[in-house]
Design a protein around this motif. Structure first.
Motif, PDB file in Angstrom:
ATOM      1  N   ALA A  10       0.849  -1.197   0.000  1.00  0.00           N
ATOM      2  CA  ALA A  10       0.000   0.000   0.000  1.00  0.00           C
ATOM      3  C   ALA A  10       0.881   1.243   0.000  1.00  0.00           C
ATOM      4  O   ALA A  10       0.680   2.184  -0.776  1.00  0.00           O
ATOM      5  N   ASN A  11       1.884   1.239   0.870  1.00  0.00           N
ATOM      6  CA  ASN A  11       2.819   2.368   0.922  1.00  0.00           C
ATOM      7  C   ASN A  11       3.573   2.509  -0.388  1.00  0.00           C
ATOM      8  O   ASN A  11       3.784   3.625  -0.883  1.00  0.00           O
ATOM      9  N   MET A  12       3.955   1.392  -0.981  1.00  0.00           N
ATOM     10  CA  MET A  12       4.745   1.444  -2.220  1.00  0.00           C
ATOM     11  C   MET A  12       3.968   2.164  -3.325  1.00  0.00           C
ATOM     12  O   MET A  12       4.541   2.956  -4.078  1.00  0.00           O
ATOM     13  N   ASP A  36      -4.585   7.086  -5.416  1.00  0.00           N
ATOM     14  CA  ASP A  36      -3.284   7.733  -5.586  1.00  0.00           C
ATOM     15  C   ASP A  36      -2.857   7.753  -7.056  1.00  0.00           C
ATOM     16  O   ASP A  36      -2.258   8.733  -7.517  1.00  0.00           O
ATOM     17  N   GLY A  45       1.616   4.437  -2.887  1.00  0.00           N
ATOM     18  CA  GLY A  45       1.584   5.857  -2.529  1.00  0.00           C
ATOM     19  C   GLY A  45       2.901   6.546  -2.832  1.00  0.00           C
ATOM     20  O   GLY A  45       2.935   7.659  -3.370  1.00  0.00           O
ATOM     21  N   VAL A  46       4.010   5.878  -2.496  1.00  0.00           N
ATOM     22  CA  VAL A  46       5.343   6.439  -2.781  1.00  0.00           C
ATOM     23  C   VAL A  46       5.507   6.646  -4.291  1.00  0.00           C
ATOM     24  O   VAL A  46       5.989   7.692  -4.741  1.00  0.00           O
ATOM     25  N   GLN A  81      -5.268   2.233  -2.971  1.00  0.00           N
ATOM     26  CA  GLN A  81      -4.159   3.153  -3.290  1.00  0.00           C
ATOM     27  C   GLN A  81      -4.047   3.328  -4.796  1.00  0.00           C
ATOM     28  O   GLN A  81      -3.755   4.418  -5.276  1.00  0.00           O
ATOM     29  N   ALA A 107       3.156   7.149  -6.431  1.00  0.00           N
ATOM     30  CA  ALA A 107       2.309   8.285  -6.831  1.00  0.00           C
ATOM     31  C   ALA A 107       3.018   9.604  -6.545  1.00  0.00           C
ATOM     32  O   ALA A 107       3.071  10.496  -7.402  1.00  0.00           O
ATOM     33  N   GLY A 108       3.586   9.719  -5.348  1.00  0.00           N
ATOM     34  CA  GLY A 108       4.288  10.955  -4.988  1.00  0.00           C
ATOM     35  C   GLY A 108       5.466  11.223  -5.907  1.00  0.00           C
ATOM     36  O   GLY A 108       5.724  12.362  -6.294  1.00  0.00           O
TER      37      GLY A 108
END
Lengths: 305, 274
Positions: free
Chosen positions: A50-52, A86, A54-55, A82, A57-58
């Motif tokens: 999930a974090n990956m 995202d 988002g990262v 995400q 996307a940023g």
């Protein structure tokens, strides 16, 4: 296909400083080439998909072109929201790559099967969905996705997939590729199950049928021009994919057909709506799901009557 | 730089704009907006390096309101800061407007860095932006404001681990720690305490401040700006509905809309002239 993917990412990173490969802590030693191009091109994001997303996307919103890589279910169903928010809502140019298409990881059990990914990602606005059948198509998909200004998903195989197309593939998003001409039955195929489709074609030819085989490396957007212009002359359209019968290529073709008068019937060949409870290799699992060449051919012949 | 008296005035003006808009448009989450008003005021009027005339400049500092339900506060502070004219807010809450309860996609409104509203998304996106700064050798900083309720989301802690491993020192998370979430006390629902210790244990430069003390918030942000080896977590102790006596620490204002009389009383308390 995995090794060819790693090689292609290395090539893309060498040519484009915006490319960053994000790995969900898999592919040990697979990406040494990318790392050698420069540390800026590789980031191990750990087992935290999930974090990956988002990262990624940023990064994409800051001018980079991330490629996110892990096993298909973990980079699709695991982090679907995400992807939806995202990537798709932000129209972030991120390429999601899921390895282990369909039943590639049959031996690892249903946690590692990927039979819903095309369906769920196809529902998302702005998402492009690819299922290449061989290395040539995979490379074409990667290049098309990188040139495309929005999110995309590429489901790739594992290893040992035979080459279908001779040489490089000129892949255009939303365009099908004719593999073999014919006029009775059209096999519409997405992904690494293509060799099975060709074997189906051989069986049907023995029965005197003329069989077209067409590859759909892009599941979304669907090549409806091809379907309208070419496929409407056939007695039967057959979709073949290593994916559930709900919502994949078969679903997409059925949605197209619902709005067409006098279209030929469509037979959907995909996995039925249940999990496998026994283990086995990929061919065995395909057979259990009625996706071996002889079983698909029998189903088609029965349908033709 | 801005003096503390002017900052105090800006924060009171911002509070009033939020309350008046909530009344006029029926927009909820007043308590959540007022708990982070002082944090937003210090960020937008003092700390963030932004040029409203160039909202997409590659070197700008990024701010992500990860607790997207406080968008009514963000919409007002962006207008006050000059990202768009006040007149753009005239259709707030109406059919066809982009101003509602959550920040829209950045393509829709200058000053917005990420569309939030689903909790737990802002910190991963902010980390991606912070890592992109390092990859591209750009000097910008990324500040992400999260709620304490939002810290229930596992993705917040996934991002916390990767940020620490990557020593993303240009990333700051501010926790608006008002001790309430939608339906009750944060601590009884998900045992968030000791929150600052959690961030420290995750490898962050963690500190606590009074989230309504402008000088203390400035000091904390300056500490972040001077930190070069770790990401920074500022756990800001706040009060939901802060600044208006009859809203403070009353969780009914998560959803309640103020009446005309309540707006008048708030205006008097905030010393906003007619």
């Amino acid at each position: 296909m995995r090794n060819a993917f790693a090689k292609e990412v290395t090539r893309l990173a060498s040519a484009d400083e915006r490319v960053v490969l994000l790995s969900g802590d898999i592919g040990n030693n697979l990406f040494e080439g990318v790392k050698k191009v420069g540390s800026r091109h590789f980031l191990n994001c750990g087992i935290a998909e999930a974090n990956m997303i988002g990262v990624a996307a940023g990064m994409a919103m800051s001018g980079l072109r991330p490629i996110v890589y892990t096993i298909a279910p973990f980079t699709t169903t695991r982090c679907f929201e995400q992807i939806r928010v995202d990537l798709c809502y932000h129209e972030a140019p991120v390429i999601i790559v899921g390895t282990g298409a369909g039943l590639s990881y049959a031996e690892l059990g249903p946690t590692h099967h990927s039979l819903e990914d095309l369906a769920i990602l196809r529902t998302l606005p702005n998402m492009t969905v690819f299922a290449p059948c061989d290395i040539g198509e995979m490379v074409g998909c990667m290049r098309a996705a990188l040139a495309h200004d929005g999110p995309s998903y590429i489901r790739i195989g594992k290893k040992g997939e035979p080459d279908i197309h001779p040489g490089e593939v000129d892949l255009v998003i939303g365009k099908a590729i004719e593999v073999q001409e014919g006029h009775d039955v059209a096999l519409l195929v997405s992904g690494t199950i293509m060799p099975v489709a060709l074997a189906v074609s051989a069986i049907l030819k023995e029965q005197g049928l003329s069989v077209a085989v067409t590859s759909f490396p892009t599941v979304k957007p669907l090549d409806t021009d091809y379907l309208e212009q070419t496929a409407s002359g056939f007695r039967l359209l057959v979709t073949i994919e290593e994916h559930g019968r709900i919502g994949g290529l078969g679903g997409a073709v059925s949605e197209w057909r619902a709005g067409i008068r006098n279209a030929p019937p469509v037979l959907l060949c995909g996995t039925r709506d249940e999990f496998l409870h026994v283990i086995g290799d990929q061919d065995y699992a395909r057979s259990l799901y009625m996706l071996s060449a002889d079983k698909i051919a029998a189903t088609i012949l029965e349908k033709l009557g | 730089m801005i003096d503390l008296n002017t900052l105090n005035l800006r924060a009171r003006q911002l509070r009033y704009r939020i309350i008046e808009t909530s009344h006029r448009t029926g927009t909820p989450h007043l308590g959540s907006c007022l708990s982070c008003t002082d944090l937003l005021s210090v960020l937008y009027f003092d700390f963030l390096r932004l040029d409203p005339s160039q909202p997409a400049a590659s070197g700008r500092d990024r701010f992500i309101l990860s607790k997207g339900h406080a968008a009514p506060a963000l919409f007002q502070v962006l207008a006050m800061r000059g990202f768009y004219d006040d007149s753009r807010l005239s259709d707030y809450g109406q059919n066809g407007s982009i101003f509602a309860e959550h920040p829209p996609s950045p393509a829709c409104l200058p000053g917005i860095e990420a569309a939030t509203g689903s909790l737990g998304h802002g910190l991963p996106i902010g980390l991606g932006m912070a890592l992109a700064a390092r990859i591209q050798a750009l000097p910008y900083r990324v500040v992400v404001l999260v709620g304490d309720g939002e810290c229930n989301e596992g993705s917040v802690w996934e991002a916390a681990l990767l940020a620490a491993a990557q020593r993303a020192s240009n990333l700051c998370v501010i926790v608006d720690f008002n001790k309430w979430q939608a339906t009750g006390r944060s601590q009884t629902i998900m045992a968030m305490d000791p929150l600052v210790d959690k961030w420290a244990a995750f490898g962050w430069n963690a500190m606590e401040v009074d989230g309504h003390d402008h000088a203390a918030i400035k000091d904390a942000l300056n500490c972040f700006a001077g930190t070069t080896d770790r990401p920074t977590a500022i756990v800001a102790h706040t009060v939901k509905g802060s600044g208006v006596s009859f809203m403070q620490d009353d969780n009914n204002w998560h959803y309640r809309i103020p009446s005309e009389e309540e707006v008048r009383r708030a205006r008097a308390e905030l010393r906003i002239e007619a």
